[in-house]
Design an enzyme around this catalytic site. Structure first.
Site, PDB file in Angstrom:
ATOM      1  N   CYS A  57     -37.179  40.020 -33.463  1.00  0.00           N
ATOM      2  CA  CYS A  57     -38.584  40.326 -33.766  1.00  0.00           C
ATOM      3  C   CYS A  57     -39.066  39.715 -35.080  1.00  0.00           C
ATOM      4  O   CYS A  57     -39.291  38.512 -35.187  1.00  0.00           O
ATOM      5  CB  CYS A  57     -38.760  41.845 -33.750  1.00  0.00           C
ATOM      6  SG  CYS A  57     -40.483  42.395 -33.707  1.00  0.00           S
ATOM      7  N   GLU A 117     -36.288  44.102 -27.712  1.00  0.00           N
ATOM      8  CA  GLU A 117     -35.946  45.054 -28.763  1.00  0.00           C
ATOM      9  C   GLU A 117     -36.437  46.433 -28.340  1.00  0.00           C
ATOM     10  O   GLU A 117     -37.517  46.568 -27.759  1.00  0.00           O
ATOM     11  CB  GLU A 117     -36.623  44.630 -30.070  1.00  0.00           C
ATOM     12  CG  GLU A 117     -36.356  45.561 -31.242  1.00  0.00           C
ATOM     13  CD  GLU A 117     -37.212  45.210 -32.455  1.00  0.00           C
ATOM     14  OE1 GLU A 117     -36.682  45.190 -33.567  1.00  0.00           O
ATOM     15  OE2 GLU A 117     -38.417  44.944 -32.263  1.00  0.00           O
ATOM     16  N   LYS A 142     -29.697  43.417 -36.623  1.00  0.00           N
ATOM     17  CA  LYS A 142     -30.810  42.778 -37.319  1.00  0.00           C
ATOM     18  C   LYS A 142     -30.543  42.727 -38.825  1.00  0.00           C
ATOM     19  O   LYS A 142     -30.178  43.733 -39.432  1.00  0.00           O
ATOM     20  CB  LYS A 142     -32.092  43.572 -37.033  1.00  0.00           C
ATOM     21  CG  LYS A 142     -33.379  42.967 -37.514  1.00  0.00           C
ATOM     22  CD  LYS A 142     -34.534  43.824 -37.010  1.00  0.00           C
ATOM     23  CE  LYS A 142     -35.883  43.244 -37.329  1.00  0.00           C
ATOM     24  NZ  LYS A 142     -36.982  44.066 -36.758  1.00  0.00           N
TER      25      LYS A 142
END
Length: 511
Positions: A384, A273, A333
């Protein structure tokens, strides 16, 4: 003192005016229990401390009234969460203390009805269900929830881990909590053999959980950890494009090592990321740097980028970059970090806190699971913070993602207890869904976790690193993947029913 029959156990309650020494003993047990639960979490990972800590917390609550149980639960949570969430401190001590203070309220809200549920037969089961309900609520409220530090996440590699394949992370939390509560039950009654035997049987029964086996197919995945120059609230440093160049140079180095035969030839490559700190859609130089590195390695590469959405917003994107076609399919995301990627209640927080303005452009969530075709496989992209959320990972696996790839940027929290905690989550997810997991981090910990939950390779933190790992491609699903959230909802309903029965019985006793 008043005696109350509590299932098979007859013990004193704590009436008003109870001896001060007893209250201090309860507080000490709650605090020590919270400390033991913390010690079960990475980086120490003394997993057996989790059920032992639950035992002490139960003993501190047992026989009290709901109001007293609430503050004892709050105390236990404070002692547990203050060190467990110490990684929040780089954002600010006030943010750390505030987060812990809010999250501890959930434990207090669970402890109060637990004081009533302890009066029912088989109460260790009902207490475990209440614990799962509490962790579920923490994962929803406020502002999207915060499921970090669920007790299951202390069991990345333990005797309890196998329950993840049967009922997911909630069932692991339930098993740990019930085991600890059974030990407390043994302390509280004279015939200790049966509850102790049951407490020991709970983790051992994981060997009976059905687990899919190997399917004989593998894929070679290259991992690049480029490192970043800054730390804390300025992890990317002040030099433009340095993070992009670090990861491009790492990709070139991996390509050279593969050509020379010192590393396996990759089928795909994964970058972390924020592996580019410049939007490649809008900056021609950034686009060329990435394209040159991907052409050099010669295989599809998953690039982590923050890209502009219109003039006011952005998205955290996992972008498939093909050596011939360039940028293509992507995953945005879905579970965003409040105050990190967007500001909830903007009008209030932007006016009150200067730090809230550091978010800058507000991120917008994606609306599709991260199943991305790359070369010979469809990888499951998880970004993440999302690895802590059951629904995100489950949705990705159900969409066909295998193996799973967790792209992460932990630079702000480097050398804290966050990176090892996040790696433990990947271990649980691997077992839960029968999928290998590859983690690519800007500063560490990058890792490869087998479908059995073993960490087969990992990097150190704050160093540049790269590797090509051969990982199994599994397509068979676990019972947990197929059942989804059903076990969690069943436990929540059981906990709610236990509270209802306990309240009804208490009112009956009053009449």
């Amino acid at each position: 003192m008043v005696q109350e029959k509590q299932g098979a156990v007859t013990l004193p309650t704590a009436p008003v005016g109870a001896p001060r020494g007893l209250l201090w003993a309860r507080a000490a047990a709650a605090a020590l229990g919270g400390l033991l639960v913390f010690l079960a979490f990475p980086p120490l990972s003394w997993w057996l401390c989790a059920p032992l800590g639950i035992t002490l917390i139960v003993l501190s609550l047992y026989g009290t009234r709901p109001r007293r149980a609430a503050w004892l639960g709050y105390l236990a949570a404070l002692v547990f969460l203050l060190p467990a969430l110490a990684w929040v401190r780089p954002i600010g001590v006030d943010a750390w203390i505030g987060l812990v203070a809010v999250e501890s309220l959930f434990y207090a809200a669970m402890a109060a009805p637990a004081a009533l549920v302890f009066r029912l037969p088989a109460w260790p089961l009902w207490f475990g269900a209440l614990w799962v309900a509490m962790e579920w609520a923490r994962g929803l409220f406020p502002v999207g929830g915060f499921p970090w530090a669920r007790v299951a996440f202390s069991q990345g590699e333990s005797l309890f881990t196998g329950y993840a394949a049967l009922g997911g992370v909630p069932l692991v939390s339930f098993a740990v909590t019930v085991s600890g509560a059974l030990l407390a039950y043994a302390v509280l009654q004279p015939r200790r053999v049966v509850p102790v035997a049951l407490a020991l049987a709970v983790p051992l029964l994981t060997f009976a959980v059905p687990r899919p086996g190997d399917e004989g197919r593998t894929v070679n995945i290259g991992i690049v950890q480029g490192n970043v120059p800054g730390e804390g609230m300025n992890p990317l440093g002040d030099e433009p494009a340095i993070v992009l160049r670090n990861h491009a140079n790492g990709t070139h180095a991996l390509a050279k090592a593969a050509r020379e035969g010192t590393l396996l030839k990759p089928d795909v490559v994964v970058l972390p990321e924020n592996s580019t700190d410049i939007d490649p859609y809008r900056d021609a130089t950034a686009r060329k740097i990435i394209d040159d590195s991907v052409k050099d390695v010669g295989v599809p590469t998953l690039v982590g980028a923050v890209v502009a959405i219109g003039d006011a917003n952005r998205a955290t994107r996992s972008l498939v970059w093909d050596p011939v076609k360039g940028p293509g399919a992507y995953y945005d995301k879905q579970q965003l970090v409040p105050f990190g990627e967007y500001t909830p209640f903007k009008e209030i927080f932007l006016a009150l806190f200067e730090r809230a303005n550091l978010v800058g452009r507000q991120s917008v969530p994606g609306d599709k699971p991260g199943a991305l075709r790359m070369g010979p496989v469809t990888v499951g992209a998880v970004n993440c913070y999302e690895v802590a959320y059951d629904w995100v990972v489950r949705q990705t696996v159900r969409a066909g993602g295998t193996p799973l790839v967790v792209q992460t940027n932990n630079a702000t929290y480097a050398l804290s207890n966050l990176p090892p905690q996040q790696l433990a989550m990947s271990q649980l997810r691997a077992v839960e869904h029968n999928r290998a997991i590859v983690t690519a981090a800007t500063t560490g910990i990058s890792a490869y976790v087998t479908p059995e939950g073993k960490v087969a390779w990992q990097t150190k933190e704050r160093v540049a690193a790269m590797n090509v790992v051969q990982v199994p491609v599994r397509t068979q699903t676990t019972i947990a993947t197929r059942m989804g959230a059903a076990p969690e909802w069943a436990l929540i309903l059981i906990g709610a029913a236990a509270i209802g029965v306990a309240v009804w019985r208490r009112r009956g006793e009053g009449r």
